[in-house]
Write a protein that holds these residues in place. Structure first.
Motif, PDB file in Angstrom:
ATOM      1  N   LEU A  64       0.816  -1.213   0.000  1.00 31.98           N
ATOM      2  CA  LEU A  64       0.000   0.000   0.000  1.00 31.98           C
ATOM      3  C   LEU A  64       0.850   1.263   0.000  1.00 31.98           C
ATOM      4  O   LEU A  64       0.355   2.351  -0.291  1.00 31.98           O
ATOM      5  CB  LEU A  64      -0.944   0.004   1.209  1.00 31.98           C
ATOM      6  N   CYS A  65       2.115   1.128   0.331  1.00 34.28           N
ATOM      7  CA  CYS A  65       3.036   2.279   0.330  1.00 34.28           C
ATOM      8  C   CYS A  65       3.646   2.521  -1.047  1.00 34.28           C
ATOM      9  O   CYS A  65       4.454   3.437  -1.215  1.00 34.28           O
ATOM     10  CB  CYS A  65       4.143   2.063   1.355  1.00 34.28           C
ATOM     11  N   ALA A  66       3.278   1.709  -2.014  1.00 36.22           N
ATOM     12  CA  ALA A  66       3.824   1.849  -3.370  1.00 36.22           C
ATOM     13  C   ALA A  66       3.486   3.232  -3.923  1.00 36.22           C
ATOM     14  O   ALA A  66       2.380   3.735  -3.728  1.00 36.22           O
ATOM     15  CB  ALA A  66       3.262   0.766  -4.281  1.00 36.22           C
ATOM     16  N   GLU A  85       0.598   1.212   8.789  1.00 35.93           N
ATOM     17  CA  GLU A  85       1.558   1.394   7.703  1.00 35.93           C
ATOM     18  C   GLU A  85       1.726   2.897   7.455  1.00 35.93           C
ATOM     19  O   GLU A  85       0.848   3.691   7.767  1.00 35.93           O
ATOM     20  CB  GLU A  85       1.065   0.714   6.414  1.00 35.93           C
ATOM     21  N   GLN A  86       2.810   3.264   6.878  1.00 32.17           N
ATOM     22  CA  GLN A  86       3.066   4.669   6.564  1.00 32.17           C
ATOM     23  C   GLN A  86       2.435   5.024   5.215  1.00 32.17           C
ATOM     24  O   GLN A  86       3.105   5.430   4.278  1.00 32.17           O
ATOM     25  CB  GLN A  86       4.575   4.930   6.536  1.00 32.17           C
ATOM     26  N   ILE A  87       1.100   4.858   5.128  1.00 29.98           N
ATOM     27  CA  ILE A  87       0.418   5.120   3.863  1.00 29.98           C
ATOM     28  C   ILE A  87       0.250   6.625   3.652  1.00 29.98           C
ATOM     29  O   ILE A  87       0.131   7.398   4.595  1.00 29.98           O
ATOM     30  CB  ILE A  87      -0.949   4.399   3.765  1.00 29.98           C
ATOM     31  N   ASP A  88       0.230   6.987   2.407  1.00 35.29           N
ATOM     32  CA  ASP A  88       0.113   8.373   1.984  1.00 35.29           C
ATOM     33  C   ASP A  88      -1.323   8.867   2.174  1.00 35.29           C
ATOM     34  O   ASP A  88      -2.285   8.103   2.086  1.00 35.29           O
ATOM     35  CB  ASP A  88       0.502   8.420   0.502  1.00 35.29           C
ATOM     36  N   ASP A  89      -1.470  10.166   2.403  1.00 33.00           N
ATOM     37  CA  ASP A  89      -2.803  10.769   2.529  1.00 33.00           C
ATOM     38  C   ASP A  89      -3.543  10.806   1.205  1.00 33.00           C
ATOM     39  O   ASP A  89      -4.736  11.075   1.165  1.00 33.00           O
ATOM     40  CB  ASP A  89      -2.692  12.196   3.072  1.00 33.00           C
ATOM     41  N   GLU A  90      -2.844  10.560   0.115  1.00 31.36           N
ATOM     42  CA  GLU A  90      -3.440  10.623  -1.213  1.00 31.36           C
ATOM     43  C   GLU A  90      -4.134   9.319  -1.623  1.00 31.36           C
ATOM     44  O   GLU A  90      -4.677   9.236  -2.712  1.00 31.36           O
ATOM     45  CB  GLU A  90      -2.377  10.987  -2.255  1.00 31.36           C
TER      46      GLU A  90
END
Length: 135
Positions: A64-66, A85-90
Motif C-alpha cells: 500500500l506504500c507503493a 503502515e506509513q500510507i500516503d494521505d493521497e
C-alpha cells in the motif's frame, strides 16, 4: 452498484480516470472481489494498466506504500494494520459495506460538470436495474 451510493461510484470512477491509488475494503471476500472487479470494469473500453490486486493479503500490506497508481482490495479486518503502515494521505480508501470513504484526498482531478451529471444519470439507471433484478 447495489453496495455503494452513486456519488461514491462517480468519485471512484474519477479516481480511476486520474490514476489515483485506490483501496477498497469489505468484510466479505466475495463482495470484495466482486466490487474491485466491477470497479475495474467501469473503465471499459479502456483498461487499467497499473497495479491491480483484487484481494491483498494481510502479509503484504506494505504494498500500500507503493508510489504508483493501484487498485487493490483488502478485508476490513485489516484496517487497523493498514493505518499502522506509513500510507500516503493521497490514497482513496472506500469501505463498501458501510458505503463510506475512510480516506479521500481533498482535491482529485475535477471532471467537467456535464460529464459528472451524465455519469450519475447512467449509473442511477444501472443501479435501479440491478436492484430490480435482485429484488
Amino acid at each position: 452498484f447495489t453496495k455503494v451510493s452513486i456519488d461514491k461510484i462517480v468519485h471512484i470512477f474519477e479516481c480511476l480516470i486520474f490514476e489515483k491509488r485506490i483501496l477498497i475494503l469489505s468484510e466479505s471476500l466475495s463482495i470484495l472481489s466482486s466490487c474491485v472487479n466491477a470497479i475495474n470494469s467501469m473503465l471499459y473500453p479502456f483498461a487499467w494498466h497499473h497495479v491491480f490486486i483484487p484481494i491483498l493479503p494481510k502479509s503484504i500490506l506494505c504494498f500500500l506504500c507503493a508510489p504508483m497508481p493501484y487498485l487493490m482490495g483488502c478485508l476490513s479486518a485489516s484496517l487497523p494494520d493498514i493505518m499502522k503502515e506509513q500510507i500516503d494521505d493521497e490514497i482513496v480508501i472506500l469501505d463498501v459495506d458501510k458505503d463510506v470513504f475512510i480516506q479521500t484526498p481533498g482535491a482529485t482531478g475535477q471532471m467537467p460538470t456535464h460529464l459528472t451529471l451524465s455519469l450519475q444519470k447512467h449509473f442511477n439507471r444501472i443501479k435501479s436495474s440491478a436492484l430490480r433484478k435482485f429484488a
